[in-house]
Design a protein around this motif. Structure first.
Motif, short mmCIF file in Angstrom:
data_model
loop_
_atom_site.label_atom_id
_atom_site.label_comp_id
_atom_site.label_asym_id
_atom_site.label_seq_id
_atom_site.Cartn_x
_atom_site.Cartn_y
_atom_site.Cartn_z
N ARG A 130 4.21 3.76 -4.23
CA ARG A 130 3.63 4.72 -5.19
C ARG A 130 2.10 4.67 -5.19
NH1 ARG A 130 7.88 6.00 -9.73
NH2 ARG A 130 9.79 5.46 -8.59
N PRO A 131 1.47 4.86 -4.03
CA PRO A 131 0.01 4.71 -3.96
C PRO A 131 -0.72 5.85 -4.67
CG PRO A 131 0.85 5.57 -1.89
CD PRO A 131 2.06 5.23 -2.73
N ASP A 132 -1.88 5.51 -5.21
CA ASP A 132 -2.74 6.54 -5.81
C ASP A 132 -3.43 7.36 -4.73
OD1 ASP A 132 -2.18 5.60 -8.42
OD2 ASP A 132 -3.64 4.00 -8.14
N ILE A 133 -3.75 6.68 -3.60
CA ILE A 133 -4.36 7.33 -2.46
C ILE A 133 -3.69 6.80 -1.20
CG2 ILE A 133 -6.61 7.71 -3.57
CD1 ILE A 133 -7.62 5.24 -2.10
N GLU A 134 -3.87 7.47 -0.09
CA GLU A 134 -3.29 7.02 1.17
C GLU A 134 -4.05 5.79 1.67
OE1 GLU A 134 -0.58 6.90 4.21
OE2 GLU A 134 -0.57 8.15 2.40
N MET A 135 -3.29 4.75 2.03
CA MET A 135 -3.88 3.51 2.51
C MET A 135 -3.10 3.01 3.72
SD MET A 135 -4.52 1.50 -1.12
CE MET A 135 -2.94 2.00 -1.82
N GLU A 159 -1.08 0.44 6.08
CA GLU A 159 -0.07 -0.57 5.76
C GLU A 159 -0.63 -1.97 6.03
OE1 GLU A 159 4.25 -1.66 7.59
OE2 GLU A 159 3.97 0.39 6.84
N THR A 195 0.82 -1.21 0.00
CA THR A 195 0.00 0.00 0.00
C THR A 195 0.85 1.27 0.00
OG1 THR A 195 -0.14 -0.09 2.42
CG2 THR A 195 -1.93 -1.12 1.17
N LYS A 196 2.16 1.12 0.22
CA LYS A 196 3.05 2.27 0.28
C LYS A 196 3.91 2.44 -0.96
CE LYS A 196 1.59 3.15 4.42
NZ LYS A 196 0.63 4.26 4.63
#
Length: 263
Positions: A244-249, A251, A241-242
């Motif tokens: 180059r994520p499109d949105i914050e997610m 871990e 999830t970390k």
């Protein structure tokens, strides 16, 4: 009887299979009652695993998009691909670069049947499927060479499959054999489960009680060893999830990295 009909007739639907369990966790329909039973047992102990499966799949999409778009890769070797779902490797790559050539590798009869029906290609590119065990790397490379030019850079993808090889030395030999066959400028992308939480360790235990193909978690240090000699693409080895994520997610306990074979 056609070759696909023979493959389906050879299926042992009474034994849970990794590709079909994962398909169930991803919300797919290409699975059988034993696969769903294992999936449900895992989800009772680890309810977030289905979401983790989708987040891990989303890393594949971002990684392939980066490799095709920013790194200029036009050839992909996807080892242990599993059942086709949405946003398969060739779909993502060919949206960015229609001339991309993609080879999938798996040895499950149901996967093969669906791959033949669903893994079509853009007119400019090519998509092929190799029916082989990824451990038989000589056969994999020999058949992949029908579609891929191994004198040109290739992105090698091991998405959630190296955990099925318990011995680190064997898994590393496999990865190094593939990397030795591709030229400088090629890339390696991996994600796999890590032993970074008690919940995931318990989910792996439940999986291994019933699944025909056990899954072995690794530490992040052991995962990092697969990238020795490569240049890690930023941000390095991180939770899926970390990367180059499109949105914050939040871990999760699946870690990944993309490495470049230096010139």
């Amino acid at each position: 009887m056609t070759s696909d009909e023979r493959l389906i007739s050879d299926l042992d639907t009474g034994v849970p299979h990794t590709a079909r369990i994962w398909n169930y966790l991803l919300g797919g329909k290409d699975n059988f009652a034993p696969d769903r039973a294992v999936g449900d047992e895992i989800l009772r102990g680890q309810p977030a695993l289905a979401e983790n499966a989708r987040l891990s799949r989303a890393f594949l999409v971002r990684a392939v998009r980066h490799l095709a778009g920013e790194e200029g890769i036009r050839q992909f070797l996807d080892l242990g691909t599993g059942l086709p779902t949405a946003n398969n490797t060739h779909e993502v790559a060919q949206r960015v670069a229609p001339e991309s050539r993609v080879v999938y590798v798996d040895n499950d009869p149901l996967v093969l049947t669906h791959a033949r029906a669903l893994l079509t290609s853009s007119a400019e590119g090519a998509t092929d499927y190799v029916d082989a065990d990824l451990r038989d790397i000589d056969a994999v490379l020999r058949q992949a060479a029908r579609t891929l030019d191994f004198t040109q850079p290739v992105a090698v993808l091991f998405m959630g499959v190296l955990g099925h090889i318990e011995d680190d030395a064997q898994a590393q030999r496999l990865v190094r054999a593939v990397l030795a066959a591709v030229p400088p400028g090629s890339h390696l992308a991996i994600y796999d489960g890590t032993d970074t939480s008690p919940e995931v360790i318990e989910a792996a235990r439940l999986w291994n009680q019933s699944a025909a193909l056990p899954y072995h978690l690794r530490s992040t240090k052991r995962l990092a060893a697969f990238f020795e000699g490569l240049e890690l693409v930023e941000p390095g080895l991180v939770s899926v999830t970390k990367w180059r994520p499109d949105i914050e997610m939040a871990e999760i306990d699946q870690f990944c990295a993309v490495g470049r074979k230096p010139h």
